[in-house]
Design a protein around this motif. Structure first.
Motif, mmCIF file in Angstrom:
data_model
loop_
_atom_site.group_PDB
_atom_site.id
_atom_site.type_symbol
_atom_site.label_atom_id
_atom_site.label_comp_id
_atom_site.label_asym_id
_atom_site.label_seq_id
_atom_site.Cartn_x
_atom_site.Cartn_y
_atom_site.Cartn_z
ATOM 1 N N LEU A 256 10.692 20.135 -3.213
ATOM 2 C CA LEU A 256 9.509 19.651 -3.919
ATOM 3 C C LEU A 256 8.617 18.867 -2.979
ATOM 4 C CD1 LEU A 256 10.221 16.509 -6.141
ATOM 5 C CD2 LEU A 256 11.738 17.242 -4.306
ATOM 6 N N HIS A 257 7.376 18.689 -3.401
ATOM 7 C CA HIS A 257 6.543 17.683 -2.755
ATOM 8 C C HIS A 257 6.046 16.724 -3.819
ATOM 9 C CE1 HIS A 257 2.887 20.389 -3.453
ATOM 10 N NE2 HIS A 257 2.412 19.217 -3.817
ATOM 11 N N LEU A 258 5.910 15.473 -3.398
ATOM 12 C CA LEU A 258 5.520 14.393 -4.297
ATOM 13 C C LEU A 258 4.283 13.701 -3.743
ATOM 14 C CD1 LEU A 258 9.008 12.695 -4.889
ATOM 15 C CD2 LEU A 258 7.832 14.256 -6.439
ATOM 16 N N GLU A 259 3.247 13.627 -4.550
ATOM 17 C CA GLU A 259 2.102 12.784 -4.218
ATOM 18 C C GLU A 259 2.076 11.655 -5.238
ATOM 19 O OE1 GLU A 259 -2.564 12.646 -4.789
ATOM 20 O OE2 GLU A 259 -1.900 14.593 -4.000
ATOM 21 N N LEU A 260 2.389 10.452 -4.766
ATOM 22 C CA LEU A 260 2.621 9.341 -5.683
ATOM 23 C C LEU A 260 1.517 8.287 -5.550
ATOM 24 C CD1 LEU A 260 6.485 9.252 -5.159
ATOM 25 C CD2 LEU A 260 5.159 10.555 -6.847
ATOM 26 N N GLY A 261 1.825 7.059 -5.851
ATOM 27 C CA GLY A 261 0.793 6.050 -5.961
ATOM 28 C C GLY A 261 0.297 5.518 -4.633
ATOM 29 N N GLY A 262 -0.615 4.560 -4.719
ATOM 30 C CA GLY A 262 -1.159 3.936 -3.532
ATOM 31 C C GLY A 262 -1.608 2.518 -3.803
ATOM 32 N N LYS A 263 -1.675 1.759 -2.752
ATOM 33 C CA LYS A 263 -2.246 0.405 -2.787
ATOM 34 C C LYS A 263 -3.051 0.248 -1.508
ATOM 35 C CE LYS A 263 -2.632 -3.495 -5.035
ATOM 36 N NZ LYS A 263 -3.263 -3.541 -6.383
ATOM 37 N N SER A 264 -4.088 1.059 -1.416
ATOM 38 C CA SER A 264 -4.747 1.310 -0.144
ATOM 39 C C SER A 264 -5.512 0.093 0.370
ATOM 40 C CB SER A 264 -5.697 2.497 -0.284
ATOM 41 O OG SER A 264 -4.982 3.648 -0.675
ATOM 42 N N PRO A 265 -5.269 -0.273 1.638
ATOM 43 C CA PRO A 265 -6.011 -1.379 2.235
ATOM 44 C C PRO A 265 -7.342 -0.939 2.826
ATOM 45 C CG PRO A 265 -4.362 -0.592 3.779
ATOM 46 C CD PRO A 265 -4.208 0.242 2.524
ATOM 47 N N GLN A 266 -8.330 -1.825 2.713
ATOM 48 C CA GLN A 266 -9.618 -1.674 3.391
ATOM 49 C C GLN A 266 -9.693 -2.834 4.390
ATOM 50 O OE1 GLN A 266 -12.188 0.565 2.608
ATOM 51 N NE2 GLN A 266 -11.457 1.455 0.715
ATOM 52 N N VAL A 267 -9.459 -2.542 5.649
ATOM 53 C CA VAL A 267 -9.363 -3.573 6.675
ATOM 54 C C VAL A 267 -10.741 -3.757 7.310
ATOM 55 C CG1 VAL A 267 -8.157 -4.326 8.744
ATOM 56 C CG2 VAL A 267 -6.972 -2.868 7.078
ATOM 57 N N ALA A 423 -5.457 4.438 4.086
ATOM 58 C CA ALA A 423 -5.892 3.153 4.635
ATOM 59 C C ALA A 423 -7.231 3.358 5.306
ATOM 60 C CB ALA A 423 -4.872 2.607 5.638
ATOM 61 N N SER A 424 -8.075 2.332 5.255
ATOM 62 C CA SER A 424 -9.381 2.391 5.906
ATOM 63 C C SER A 424 -9.560 1.190 6.809
ATOM 64 C CB SER A 424 -10.510 2.415 4.868
ATOM 65 O OG SER A 424 -10.490 3.605 4.119
ATOM 66 N N ILE A 425 -10.282 1.400 7.898
ATOM 67 C CA ILE A 425 -10.639 0.306 8.798
ATOM 68 C C ILE A 425 -12.131 0.378 9.051
ATOM 69 C CG2 ILE A 425 -9.913 1.735 10.770
ATOM 70 C CD1 ILE A 425 -9.503 -0.867 12.340
ATOM 71 N N TRP A 426 -12.772 -0.790 9.030
ATOM 72 C CA TRP A 426 -14.213 -0.879 9.243
ATOM 73 C C TRP A 426 -14.440 -1.694 10.511
ATOM 74 C CZ3 TRP A 426 -17.289 1.834 5.870
ATOM 75 C CH2 TRP A 426 -16.669 2.259 4.686
ATOM 76 N N THR A 427 -14.904 -1.017 11.565
ATOM 77 C CA THR A 427 -15.111 -1.653 12.860
ATOM 78 C C THR A 427 -16.020 -0.779 13.719
ATOM 79 O OG1 THR A 427 -14.006 -2.526 14.838
ATOM 80 C CG2 THR A 427 -13.056 -0.550 13.855
ATOM 81 N N ARG A 428 -16.699 -1.416 14.692
ATOM 82 C CA ARG A 428 -17.472 -0.672 15.677
ATOM 83 C C ARG A 428 -16.688 -0.517 16.987
ATOM 84 N NH1 ARG A 428 -21.857 -3.814 13.332
ATOM 85 N NH2 ARG A 428 -23.565 -2.488 12.583
ATOM 86 N N ASP A 429 -15.535 -1.130 17.066
ATOM 87 C CA ASP A 429 -14.734 -1.146 18.283
ATOM 88 C C ASP A 429 -13.866 0.113 18.333
ATOM 89 O OD1 ASP A 429 -12.686 -1.585 20.192
ATOM 90 O OD2 ASP A 429 -12.849 -3.761 19.955
ATOM 91 N N VAL A 430 -14.164 1.022 19.261
ATOM 92 C CA VAL A 430 -13.431 2.276 19.336
ATOM 93 C C VAL A 430 -11.958 2.036 19.666
ATOM 94 C CG1 VAL A 430 -13.240 4.472 20.560
ATOM 95 C CG2 VAL A 430 -15.496 3.575 19.959
ATOM 96 N N GLY A 431 -11.697 1.113 20.564
ATOM 97 C CA GLY A 431 -10.310 0.817 20.903
ATOM 98 C C GLY A 431 -9.519 0.329 19.704
ATOM 99 N N ARG A 432 -10.132 -0.554 18.920
ATOM 100 C CA ARG A 432 -9.456 -1.059 17.714
ATOM 101 C C ARG A 432 -9.260 0.079 16.710
ATOM 102 N NH1 ARG A 432 -12.403 -5.949 15.672
ATOM 103 N NH2 ARG A 432 -10.781 -7.184 16.702
ATOM 104 N N ALA A 433 -10.236 0.968 16.604
ATOM 105 C CA ALA A 433 -10.092 2.102 15.690
ATOM 106 C C ALA A 433 -8.916 2.977 16.089
ATOM 107 C CB ALA A 433 -11.382 2.923 15.667
ATOM 108 N N VAL A 434 -8.736 3.183 17.404
ATOM 109 C CA VAL A 434 -7.597 3.972 17.878
ATOM 110 C C VAL A 434 -6.292 3.259 17.567
ATOM 111 C CG1 VAL A 434 -6.448 4.876 19.935
ATOM 112 C CG2 VAL A 434 -8.919 5.154 19.667
#
Length: 496
Positions: A256-267, A423-434
């Motif tokens: 089976l495959h399961l797609e369950l809940g989330g508590k997604s962070p916006q960093v 998860a999401s990250i909001w930044t202009r820093d490419v290194g931090r995004a990586v």
């Protein structure tokens, strides 16, 4: 049959099915003779009634799928894909009617032409791209290769928050691979799946390939993974129910495959484009009234910009308009009374735990809200990562803001729940995004994107308690196949 009518919205009788489900190409009532009312959550009017089925109906559906399997499995994969392309075209032609129907059973505002046709076209293109591989052999008189074959009769149980798209994703990929399927939509929002199945029949997808059984999870839904002839399962829903489905599958060793809940962070970091970040975060938590597993429900924000982000979020979310489906609003009601009580209960928990209520926290005032399951967009600030509102999935428009000191703490807090869907990250820093893309424990990471939805064909699924397996991606049809290794050689050659 009672349907929503008048200037406030209509349901097209050509796609609305009342009191019947699809088994073996026939529209039939349940073996029990009982029905369930499907309620419009904006006003509690009955839209239609569906069969309240049980294991007997599931047995009939599995038998129908089993009868349809040989011809569908052996059909040219290109021909299967062409039928799915035709299905997608008819869905597009009925887009306005399908959007209205799903709006009324789920409670959301109109989203315009639905994306099910686009999803099915993406899947249909994969139908004849199911490839095996050649294998090296011990001697030149032999050949080795692999075949990818359908499982056979498969099953799925899907939730109420996006019934049309989720039906298209699971059914489309399963049948494109050559399987036949028995699927149970949620009892709260089964009408769009039934309408989609009707359109599939109209374009010539053979009877029995798609079987839709309606009813409650404990009666109809539980019977699908428990059936010994169901060879593979898909489930989308809560971790609690996912564990029950997995336990049932274990009895027959059903994959089976399961797609369950989330508590997604916006960093959010201090170098972020805050205009874009605030718009994205407000949209993420209020889309479909927050009833989306990927909803960005936690704002993990660098302390130096914490106050500014809270003020901007409050201003942005104050502009969210709330109302019934027939109005030009941003957000509708929650899907049912149980969900309404659940979300309001979590808001009370947030207040009692010491979080600071910045916005919302109650039910909108006004006559048009009296009969529906409405709730205000809500923001809590100064939330401790250990609070329940920061750890448990609320599935409503409730945002928790958690200030942090630096990147290391941000990633620790972002990963500090049992979930790992988006998860999401909001930044202009490419290194931090990586660094974030590698550090964040989630099946999808969006950089300067609320859902990580900019990529076409991105596989969707979770880490940790958010499940396992992937759909929607370029390999979605392969997920519904199993691998057979074949070795051919001349008779009498020595074996090694």
């Amino acid at each position: 049959m009672t349907v929503t009518s008048g200037t406030r919205g209509t349901v097209d009788p050509d796609i609305l099915l009342d009191g019947v489900q699809l088994i073996g190409g026939e529209w039939v009532p349940s073996a029990t003779g009982r029905t369930i009312d499907v309620i419009n959550p904006a006003n509690q009017h009955v839209i239609a009634r569906i069969p309240r089925s049980d294991e007997n109906d599931v047995e009939h559906a599995v038998q129908a799928a089993e009868r349809a399997l040989p011809a569908w499995r052996d059909m040219s994969a290109t021909a299967r894909g062409e039928l799915i392309f035709k299905w997608a075209a008819l869905i597009d032609a009925k887009g306005t009617e399908l959007d209205s129907l799903e709006s009324q059973e789920v409670g959301r505002p109109s989203w315009g032409p639905p994306g099910m046709g686009r999803q099915l076209r993406f899947i249909a293109g994969q139908a004849d791209k199911v490839h095996g591989v050649s294998l090296p052999t011990h001697h030149p008189e032999a050949v080795g290769f692999t075949l990818r074959e359908p499982y056979g009769v498969v099953g799925a149980v899907i939730p109420w928050n996006a019934p049309g798209p989720l039906f298209a994703v699971e059914v489309g990929a399963a049948i494109a691979a050559g399987n036949t399927i028995v699927i149970k939509p949620a009892e709260d929002a089964p009408l769009t799946p039934l309408a989609l199945a009707k359109l599939a029949l109209e374009v010539g997808i053979p009877p029995g390939v798609i079987n839709v059984v309606t009813g409650y999870g404990a009666e109809a839904g539980a019977a699908i993974p428990a059936h010994p002839k169901v060879r593979r399962m898909a489930f989308i829903g809560s971790p609690e129910t996912g564990r029950i489905i997995m336990a049932a599958c274990a009895q027959n060793l059903t994959p089976l495959h399961l797609e369950l809940g989330g508590k997604s962070p916006q960093v959010v970091f201090s170098d972020a484009d805050l205009d874009a970040a605030v718009r994205g975060m407000a949209w993420s938590i209020t889309l479909n009234t927050g009833q989306i597993c990927a909803a960005g429900s936690r704002v993990v924000v660098e302390r130096s910009i914490h106050q500014e982000v809270v003020e901007r979020l409050a201003k942005q979310m104050e502009e969210i308009t709330v109302g019934p489906w027939y109005e030009q609003v941003t957000m509708g009601p929650l899907v049912n009374k149980k969900q309404h009580e659940r979300v309001l209960g979590y808001i009370d928990i947030g207040k009692e735990s010491g979080a600071e209520l910045v916005l919302g926290g109650g039910v909108p005032a006004g006559d048009k809200f009296d009969d529906g399951f409405f709730v205000e967009p809500t923001i809590f600030d100064k939330v401790d990562p250990d609070m329940r509102i920061a750890r448990e999935e609320i599935f409503g428009p409730v945002l928790s803001v958690i200030p942090v000191d630096d990147e290391a703490e941000a990633f620790e807090v972002a990963n500090g729940t049992d979930y790992g869907l988006v998860a999401s990250i909001w930044t202009r820093d490419v290194g931090r995004a990586v660094r974030a893309s590698r550090a964040l424990q989630a099946g999808q990471v969006g950089v300067n994107s609320a859902f990580g939805a900019a990529a076409i064909g991105a596989p969707f699924g979770g880490y940790k308690n958010s499940g396992f397996g992937r759909n929607m991606g370029a390999d979605s049809v392969l997920e519904w196949t199993q691998v057979k290794a074949v070795s051919m050689s001349e008779a009498g050659l020595p074996r090694r």
